[in-house]
Design a protein around this motif. Structure first.
Motif, PDB file in Angstrom:
ATOM      1  N   TYR A  36       0.803  -1.079  -0.040  1.00 15.49           N
ATOM      2  CA  TYR A  36      -0.072   0.067  -0.105  1.00 15.49           C
ATOM      3  C   TYR A  36       0.816   1.243   0.049  1.00 15.49           C
ATOM      4  CZ  TYR A  36      -3.754   3.385   1.597  1.00 15.49           C
ATOM      5  OH  TYR A  36      -4.323   4.462   1.709  1.00 15.49           O
ATOM      6  N   GLU A  37       1.793   1.150   0.732  1.00 17.44           N
ATOM      7  CA  GLU A  37       2.488   2.619   1.045  1.00 17.44           C
ATOM      8  C   GLU A  37       3.427   2.830  -0.372  1.00 17.44           C
ATOM      9  OE1 GLU A  37       2.223   4.525   3.454  1.00 17.44           O
ATOM     10  OE2 GLU A  37       0.835   3.086   4.731  1.00 17.44           O
ATOM     11  N   GLN A  38       3.787   1.999  -0.966  1.00 13.87           N
ATOM     12  CA  GLN A  38       4.412   2.311  -2.223  1.00 13.87           C
ATOM     13  C   GLN A  38       3.733   2.609  -3.543  1.00 13.87           C
ATOM     14  OE1 GLN A  38       8.079   2.257  -1.909  1.00 13.87           O
ATOM     15  NE2 GLN A  38       7.493   1.890   0.294  1.00 13.87           N
ATOM     16  N   VAL A  39       2.402   2.339  -3.217  1.00 15.49           N
ATOM     17  CA  VAL A  39       1.546   2.877  -4.593  1.00 15.49           C
ATOM     18  C   VAL A  39       1.002   3.979  -4.358  1.00 15.49           C
ATOM     19  CG1 VAL A  39      -0.466   1.702  -5.948  1.00 15.49           C
ATOM     20  CG2 VAL A  39       1.239   0.418  -4.911  1.00 15.49           C
ATOM     21  N   SER A  40       1.177   4.917  -5.008  1.00 18.69           N
ATOM     22  CA  SER A  40       0.482   6.417  -4.999  1.00 18.69           C
ATOM     23  C   SER A  40      -0.352   6.278  -6.195  1.00 18.69           C
ATOM     24  CB  SER A  40       1.323   7.468  -5.298  1.00 18.69           C
ATOM     25  OG  SER A  40       1.912   7.613  -6.376  1.00 18.69           O
ATOM     26  N   LEU A  41      -1.601   7.300  -6.018  1.00 22.06           N
ATOM     27  CA  LEU A  41      -2.576   7.363  -7.123  1.00 22.06           C
ATOM     28  C   LEU A  41      -2.024   8.064  -8.384  1.00 22.06           C
ATOM     29  CD1 LEU A  41      -5.659   8.838  -5.112  1.00 22.06           C
ATOM     30  CD2 LEU A  41      -5.201   6.454  -5.808  1.00 22.06           C
ATOM     31  N   ARG A  42      -0.835   8.767  -8.026  1.00 16.60           N
ATOM     32  CA  ARG A  42      -0.090   9.523  -9.259  1.00 16.60           C
ATOM     33  C   ARG A  42       0.571   8.125  -9.932  1.00 16.60           C
ATOM     34  NH1 ARG A  42       3.485  14.575  -8.590  1.00 16.60           N
ATOM     35  NH2 ARG A  42       1.394  15.352  -8.531  1.00 16.60           N
ATOM     36  N   LEU A  43       1.300   7.303  -9.360  1.00 14.78           N
ATOM     37  CA  LEU A  43       1.838   6.218  -9.868  1.00 14.78           C
ATOM     38  C   LEU A  43       0.895   5.248 -10.644  1.00 14.78           C
ATOM     39  CD1 LEU A  43       4.487   4.243 -10.095  1.00 14.78           C
ATOM     40  CD2 LEU A  43       3.840   3.195  -7.991  1.00 14.78           C
ATOM     41  N   LEU A  44       0.006   5.006 -10.148  1.00 10.91           N
ATOM     42  CA  LEU A  44      -1.079   4.109 -10.616  1.00 10.91           C
ATOM     43  C   LEU A  44      -1.597   4.942 -11.773  1.00 10.91           C
ATOM     44  CD1 LEU A  44      -2.436   1.345 -10.489  1.00 10.91           C
ATOM     45  CD2 LEU A  44      -4.276   2.746  -9.095  1.00 10.91           C
ATOM     46  N   ALA A  45      -2.036   5.998 -11.555  1.00  7.28           N
ATOM     47  CA  ALA A  45      -2.543   6.984 -12.845  1.00  7.28           C
ATOM     48  C   ALA A  45      -1.613   6.736 -14.229  1.00  7.28           C
ATOM     49  CB  ALA A  45      -2.921   8.206 -12.616  1.00  7.28           C
ATOM     50  N   ASN A  46      -0.239   7.271 -13.815  1.00 11.27           N
ATOM     51  CA  ASN A  46       0.719   7.256 -14.539  1.00 11.27           C
ATOM     52  C   ASN A  46       1.055   5.840 -15.643  1.00 11.27           C
ATOM     53  OD1 ASN A  46       3.012   8.093 -16.348  1.00 11.27           O
ATOM     54  ND2 ASN A  46       4.403   6.937 -15.162  1.00 11.27           N
ATOM     55  N   HIS A  47       0.877   4.699 -14.840  1.00 14.78           N
ATOM     56  CA  HIS A  47       1.047   3.412 -15.462  1.00 14.78           C
ATOM     57  C   HIS A  47      -0.124   2.852 -16.389  1.00 14.78           C
ATOM     58  CE1 HIS A  47       4.912   1.659 -14.300  1.00 14.78           C
ATOM     59  NE2 HIS A  47       4.917   2.425 -13.307  1.00 14.78           N
ATOM     60  N   CYS A  48      -1.276   3.574 -15.860  1.00 19.14           N
ATOM     61  CA  CYS A  48      -2.507   3.424 -16.519  1.00 19.14           C
ATOM     62  C   CYS A  48      -3.101   4.097 -17.538  1.00 19.14           C
ATOM     63  CB  CYS A  48      -3.942   3.032 -15.658  1.00 19.14           C
ATOM     64  SG  CYS A  48      -3.520   1.683 -14.730  1.00 19.14           S
ATOM     65  N   GLY A  49      -2.157   5.517 -17.770  1.00 18.87           N
ATOM     66  CA  GLY A  49      -2.337   6.323 -18.857  1.00 18.87           C
ATOM     67  C   GLY A  49      -3.698   7.138 -18.812  1.00 18.87           C
ATOM     68  N   ILE A  50      -4.001   7.385 -17.408  1.00 12.38           N
ATOM     69  CA  ILE A  50      -5.241   8.187 -17.045  1.00 12.38           C
ATOM     70  C   ILE A  50      -4.724   9.491 -16.068  1.00 12.38           C
ATOM     71  CG2 ILE A  50      -6.671   6.294 -17.181  1.00 12.38           C
ATOM     72  CD1 ILE A  50      -6.933   6.054 -14.465  1.00 12.38           C
ATOM     73  N   SER A  51      -5.437  10.472 -15.718  1.00 15.82           N
ATOM     74  CA  SER A  51      -5.098  11.372 -14.868  1.00 15.82           C
ATOM     75  C   SER A  51      -5.394  11.257 -13.394  1.00 15.82           C
ATOM     76  CB  SER A  51      -5.919  12.630 -15.422  1.00 15.82           C
ATOM     77  OG  SER A  51      -7.321  12.350 -15.028  1.00 15.82           O
ATOM     78  N   ASP A  52      -4.737  11.818 -12.618  1.00 15.03           N
ATOM     79  CA  ASP A  52      -4.744  11.623 -11.181  1.00 15.03           C
ATOM     80  C   ASP A  52      -6.481  12.151 -10.853  1.00 15.03           C
ATOM     81  OD1 ASP A  52      -2.050  11.564 -11.458  1.00 15.03           O
ATOM     82  OD2 ASP A  52      -1.619  12.721  -9.976  1.00 15.03           O
ATOM     83  N   SER A  53      -6.786  13.075 -11.478  1.00 11.80           N
ATOM     84  CA  SER A  53      -7.902  13.833 -11.218  1.00 11.80           C
ATOM     85  C   SER A  53      -9.259  12.660 -11.567  1.00 11.80           C
ATOM     86  CB  SER A  53      -8.430  14.805 -12.036  1.00 11.80           C
ATOM     87  OG  SER A  53      -8.414  14.807 -13.486  1.00 11.80           O
ATOM     88  N   LEU A  54      -8.747  11.526 -12.645  1.00  9.85           N
ATOM     89  CA  LEU A  54     -10.002  10.859 -12.853  1.00  9.85           C
ATOM     90  C   LEU A  54     -10.035   9.635 -11.633  1.00  9.85           C
ATOM     91  CD1 LEU A  54     -11.897   9.308 -15.028  1.00  9.85           C
ATOM     92  CD2 LEU A  54      -9.987   8.367 -15.921  1.00  9.85           C
ATOM     93  N   LEU A  55      -8.688   9.297 -11.279  1.00  4.08           N
ATOM     94  CA  LEU A  55      -9.113   8.424  -9.998  1.00  4.08           C
ATOM     95  C   LEU A  55      -9.517   8.934  -8.998  1.00  4.08           C
ATOM     96  CD1 LEU A  55      -5.182   6.557 -10.206  1.00  4.08           C
ATOM     97  CD2 LEU A  55      -7.386   5.638 -10.537  1.00  4.08           C
ATOM     98  N   HIS A  56      -9.243  10.245  -8.458  1.00  4.50           N
ATOM     99  CA  HIS A  56      -9.702  10.974  -7.399  1.00  4.50           C
ATOM    100  C   HIS A  56     -11.198  10.922  -7.415  1.00  4.50           C
ATOM    101  CE1 HIS A  56      -6.601  12.169  -4.746  1.00  4.50           C
ATOM    102  NE2 HIS A  56      -5.741  12.558  -5.852  1.00  4.50           N
ATOM    103  N   HIS A  57     -11.512  11.219  -8.917  1.00  6.34           N
ATOM    104  CA  HIS A  57     -13.230  11.388  -9.331  1.00  6.34           C
ATOM    105  C   HIS A  57     -14.035  10.156  -9.035  1.00  6.34           C
ATOM    106  CE1 HIS A  57     -16.952  12.321 -11.341  1.00  6.34           C
ATOM    107  NE2 HIS A  57     -16.913  11.167 -12.058  1.00  6.34           N
ATOM    108  N   HIS A  58     -13.303   8.874  -9.313  1.00  7.30           N
ATOM    109  CA  HIS A  58     -14.058   7.441  -9.222  1.00  7.30           C
ATOM    110  C   HIS A  58     -14.031   6.929  -7.874  1.00  7.30           C
ATOM    111  CE1 HIS A  58     -15.056   6.612 -13.317  1.00  7.30           C
ATOM    112  NE2 HIS A  58     -13.851   6.834 -13.894  1.00  7.30           N
ATOM    113  N   PHE A  59     -12.843   7.115  -7.052  1.00  2.04           N
ATOM    114  CA  PHE A  59     -12.541   6.532  -5.927  1.00  2.04           C
ATOM    115  C   PHE A  59     -12.293   7.511  -4.504  1.00  2.04           C
ATOM    116  CE2 PHE A  59     -10.886   4.043  -9.344  1.00  2.04           C
ATOM    117  CZ  PHE A  59     -11.671   2.805  -9.294  1.00  2.04           C
ATOM    118  N   GLY A  60     -11.824   8.745  -4.762  1.00  2.00           N
ATOM    119  CA  GLY A  60     -11.926   9.620  -3.589  1.00  2.00           C
ATOM    120  C   GLY A  60     -10.418   9.646  -2.944  1.00  2.00           C
ATOM    121  N   SER A  61     -10.096   8.470  -2.714  1.00  8.36           N
ATOM    122  CA  SER A  61      -8.678   8.478  -1.939  1.00  8.36           C
ATOM    123  C   SER A  61      -8.189   6.937  -2.329  1.00  8.36           C
ATOM    124  CB  SER A  61      -9.024   8.682  -0.648  1.00  8.36           C
ATOM    125  OG  SER A  61      -9.787   7.583   0.183  1.00  8.36           O
TER     126      SER A  61
END
Length: 227
Positions: A36-61
């Motif tokens: 958990y600690e090594q995975v950031s939303l920015r990292l995940l968004a980057n690897h999936c080719g989507i924006s940080d804001s989209l992840l926040h929009h879908h999941f909040g945190s």
């Protein structure tokens, strides 16, 4: 890290719109592989080719995304284990149901290495996430196993071995299958194919069940039954 594989000739994760399920799948694999600690939303968004804001929009945190990943992947596994156990318990004596269930459940769990890694990574910690997994998924299943084991003891089929001893033996084996540590060389031949892995599981299950059985030779030293 390969939780979001790339396709030849296309941008990362194809730069296509990912479904909610695809995002959760990639998040689950990332949490299982890195923790958990090594995975950031920015990292995940980057690897999936989507924006940080989209992840926040879908999941909040990140915590909410983690919980959805757990519910989407751990819940089906535990539901399968529970339904298989109940089917066996409904048609046989508790001891016999447990004898059939042990190798079956071990094989089911080992066949989901990412789920096991996810469970054990969080299990190493003592926080809200580990408590969530324990109370929602692990403890209910272990409690049901304990109830059947206790009935098998009353039936005279199993010896009264403390729950902690049984759980350590079984969970320790499962952990070694995904985090072999110093046993990497010894385990490698047994993990080279599904057939070899199943043979190892059958041997471990036979060894454990022999120790549980009332007809087995007594263990060295007295064991106090602790609930």
């Amino acid at each position: 890290m390969n939780f979001c594989p790339r396709s030849r000739g296309r941008p990362r994760c194809q730069q296509a719109a990912l479904s909610r399920e695809q995002i959760i799948e990639r998040a689950f694999l990332a949490f299982a592989e890195l923790g958990y600690e090594q995975v950031s939303l920015r990292l995940l968004a980057n690897h999936c080719g989507i924006s940080d804001s989209l992840l926040h929009h879908h999941f909040g945190s990140k915590q909410q995304l983690w919980q959805e990943a757990a519910d989407n992947h751990i819940a089906p596994l535990m539901a399968t284990l529970t339904s298989n156990l109940e089917a066996l318990a409904a048609n046989d004596r508790p001891a016999q149901a447990l004898r059939h269930n042990l190798p079956q459940s071990l094989k089911n769990m080992v066949s989901k290495p990412a789920a096991l890694a996810f469970i054990f990574r969080e299990g190493d910690l003592n926080n809200e996430r580990s408590e969530y997994l324990r109370q929602r998924y692990m403890r209910p299943y272990l409690n049901r196993l304990d109830a059947l084991f206790n009935q098998a003891v009353l039936d005279g089929d199993f010896r009264p071995i403390p729950p902690a001893a049984r759980h350590v033996l079984i969970m320790g084996f499962l952990r070694s299958m995904v985090i072999p540590a110093h046993l990497q060389d010894e385990l490698a031949p047994h993990l080279s194919s599904q057939e070899q892995t199943n043979a190892l599981i059958d041997n471990i299950a036979l060894l454990l069940l022999h120790g549980f059985s009332q007809s087995s030779p007594p263990l060295l030293g007295a064991i106090t039954h602790v609930q």
